[in-house]
Design a protein around this motif. Structure first.
Motif, short mmCIF file in Angstrom:
data_model
loop_
_atom_site.label_atom_id
_atom_site.label_comp_id
_atom_site.label_asym_id
_atom_site.label_seq_id
_atom_site.Cartn_x
_atom_site.Cartn_y
_atom_site.Cartn_z
N LYS A 14 -3.08 7.79 -11.01
CA LYS A 14 -4.22 7.14 -10.37
C LYS A 14 -3.77 6.21 -9.25
N SER A 15 -2.67 5.46 -9.50
CA SER A 15 -2.19 4.50 -8.49
C SER A 15 -1.66 5.18 -7.24
N MET A 16 -1.38 6.47 -7.33
CA MET A 16 -0.85 7.20 -6.17
C MET A 16 -1.86 8.15 -5.55
N THR A 17 -2.59 8.86 -6.40
CA THR A 17 -3.50 9.87 -5.86
C THR A 17 -4.71 9.25 -5.15
N GLU A 18 -5.24 8.16 -5.69
CA GLU A 18 -6.41 7.54 -5.06
C GLU A 18 -6.08 6.98 -3.67
N PRO A 19 -4.97 6.21 -3.51
CA PRO A 19 -4.62 5.76 -2.15
C PRO A 19 -4.34 6.94 -1.21
N LEU A 20 -3.68 7.98 -1.75
CA LEU A 20 -3.40 9.15 -0.91
C LEU A 20 -4.70 9.83 -0.48
N GLU A 75 -12.68 3.17 13.08
CA GLU A 75 -13.04 1.88 12.51
C GLU A 75 -12.78 1.79 11.01
N GLU A 76 -11.94 2.64 10.50
CA GLU A 76 -11.65 2.66 9.06
C GLU A 76 -10.83 1.43 8.66
N ASN A 77 -11.19 0.88 7.51
CA ASN A 77 -10.46 -0.27 6.97
C ASN A 77 -9.36 0.25 6.04
N ILE A 78 -8.12 0.09 6.44
CA ILE A 78 -6.99 0.63 5.65
C ILE A 78 -6.51 -0.43 4.67
N SER A 79 -6.48 -0.09 3.41
CA SER A 79 -5.97 -1.00 2.37
C SER A 79 -4.52 -0.64 2.01
N ASP A 80 -3.97 -1.33 1.02
CA ASP A 80 -2.62 -1.07 0.50
C ASP A 80 -1.53 -1.29 1.55
N LEU A 81 -1.84 -2.10 2.60
CA LEU A 81 -0.82 -2.34 3.62
C LEU A 81 0.33 -3.19 3.11
N ASP A 82 0.06 -3.96 2.05
CA ASP A 82 1.09 -4.86 1.53
C ASP A 82 1.96 -4.21 0.44
N ARG A 83 1.67 -2.97 0.12
CA ARG A 83 2.49 -2.28 -0.90
C ARG A 83 3.90 -2.02 -0.37
N LYS A 84 4.89 -2.08 -1.25
CA LYS A 84 6.29 -1.92 -0.84
C LYS A 84 6.79 -0.49 -1.02
N ASP A 85 5.95 0.38 -1.56
CA ASP A 85 6.39 1.75 -1.82
C ASP A 85 6.00 2.67 -0.66
N GLU A 86 6.13 3.99 -0.88
CA GLU A 86 5.83 4.96 0.16
C GLU A 86 4.36 4.93 0.57
N ILE A 87 3.46 4.60 -0.37
CA ILE A 87 2.03 4.51 -0.04
C ILE A 87 1.81 3.41 0.99
N GLY A 88 2.46 2.26 0.76
CA GLY A 88 2.33 1.16 1.72
C GLY A 88 2.89 1.53 3.07
N ALA A 89 4.05 2.22 3.09
CA ALA A 89 4.65 2.63 4.36
C ALA A 89 3.74 3.61 5.11
N LEU A 90 3.14 4.54 4.38
CA LEU A 90 2.24 5.50 4.99
C LEU A 90 0.98 4.82 5.53
N SER A 91 0.48 3.84 4.77
CA SER A 91 -0.72 3.11 5.21
C SER A 91 -0.44 2.38 6.51
N ARG A 92 0.68 1.70 6.60
CA ARG A 92 1.03 0.97 7.82
C ARG A 92 1.26 1.92 8.99
N ALA A 93 1.86 3.07 8.71
CA ALA A 93 2.09 4.05 9.78
C ALA A 93 0.78 4.58 10.33
N ILE A 94 -0.19 4.88 9.43
CA ILE A 94 -1.48 5.38 9.88
C ILE A 94 -2.23 4.31 10.66
N LYS A 95 -2.10 3.06 10.21
CA LYS A 95 -2.76 1.98 10.95
C LYS A 95 -2.18 1.85 12.36
N ARG A 96 -0.83 1.92 12.45
CA ARG A 96 -0.20 1.84 13.78
C ARG A 96 -0.65 3.01 14.66
#
Length: 291
Positions: A232-238, A254-275
């Motif tokens: 659940k912690s991985m599939t829902e963010p994905l 205008e999407e609000n991206i969450s999980d930007l503060d996560r230190k795992d791959e999900i967080g890295a992917l979130s920050r990359a998509i935001k950039r």
């Protein structure tokens, strides 16, 4: 095939492999413990049997020396019988008093410390309950320099006609046609084997049942909930990130991206998509201003 599996399915496959490994470990333990049990029981039984064989040999050697010394110069058979009888009759030993000596001459019993009624009888053709010609074997063992013979024989305390396993040692008395022997019942060894076998088997089976119970409880109350939480912690963010990326491809920024503060791959992917979104909007803005 593995590439086409969803993340959820991959986690379940890995969990199943872990569960299978645990089951195989328990089964391997059971097989190994059974092998150790069998080897241990056999070695212990062999050790006890060898000790009893040596004890019989010592008993016969000592009594043979006593009979030889007591009959030096005696040639009359009646006198020899009298001396042998005095030394051997009612001479019982072992804790259950099942031990006694016997003297035979080519299968004809001369002295029998356990059953005087068979004295004088020719037993050379006698067989035990299994059809083994033990009397002939005892005679051959004595004439070959001394040896042990295992057979079945009536044991005091058992039902009439019921025999027990016994091992005897016979040896020729020097300068005579007689051989001396004694024996010990070994059915108690088999009984102790069964008792030890049952105790170890019960302990091993009990351990295996506890292992299976603990493994089952751990699987349903620890491993499975943990796996579901991880999925659940991985599939829902994905799933959310996939939706955001899809919206980006359709021009929605205008999407609000969450999980930007996560230190795992999900967080890295979130920050990359935001950039990606930020840089794409900047490019689009510059393009619009340049028109």
């Amino acid at each position: 095939m593995w590439k086409n599996l969803k993340f959820r399915s991959k986690v379940f496959v890995l969990t199943g492999v872990l569960l299978l490994f645990s089951i195989l470990t328990g089964a391997g333990y059971q097989v190994m413990s059974n092998q150790i049990r069998d080897i241990g029981i056999k070695n212990a039984s062999d050790g006890v049997l060898e000790a009893r064989k040596e004890e019989l040999k010592v008993l016969v050697d000592v009594m043979e020396s006593a009979l030889t010394a007591a009959t030096i110069g005696v040639t009359d058979e009646k006198e020899i019988y009298k001396i042998y009888s005095q030394l051997l009759t009612n001479n019982r030993f072992f804790d259950d008093e099942s031990g006694y000596f016997f003297v035979s001459d080519d299968g004809v019993n001369f002295i029998h410390g356990g059953n005087p009624s068979i004295q004088g009888k020719d037993l050379i053709d006698q067989k035990d309950s299994n059809g083994f010609p033990f009397a002939l074997a005892l005679n051959k063992a004595a004439k070959s320099g001394g040896g042990h013979v295992e057979y079945s024989w009536f044991k005091p305390g058992k039902k009439e006609g019921e025999s027990a396993q016994k091992i005897s040692y016979t040896k020729m008395i020097p300068n005579t046609s007689y051989y001396l022997g004694t024996g010990v019942y070994i059915d108690d060894i088999k009984q102790k084997e069964s008792e030890i076998f049952q105790k170890i088997t019960d302990y091993s089976n009990g351990f295996l049942k506890k292992w299976i119970s603990i493994l089952t409880l751990a699987f349903f109350f620890i491993i499975l909930p943990l796996v579901m939480f991880m999925i659940k912690s991985m599939t829902e963010p994905l799933k959310k990130l996939t939706e955001i990326a899809t919206d980006y491809s359709r021009g929605k920024w205008e999407e609000n991206i969450s999980d930007l503060d996560r230190k795992d791959e999900i967080g890295a992917l979130s920050r990359a998509i935001k950039r990606l979104g930020v840089s794409t909007r900047m490019v689009i803005k510059k393009l619009e201003e340049s028109k």
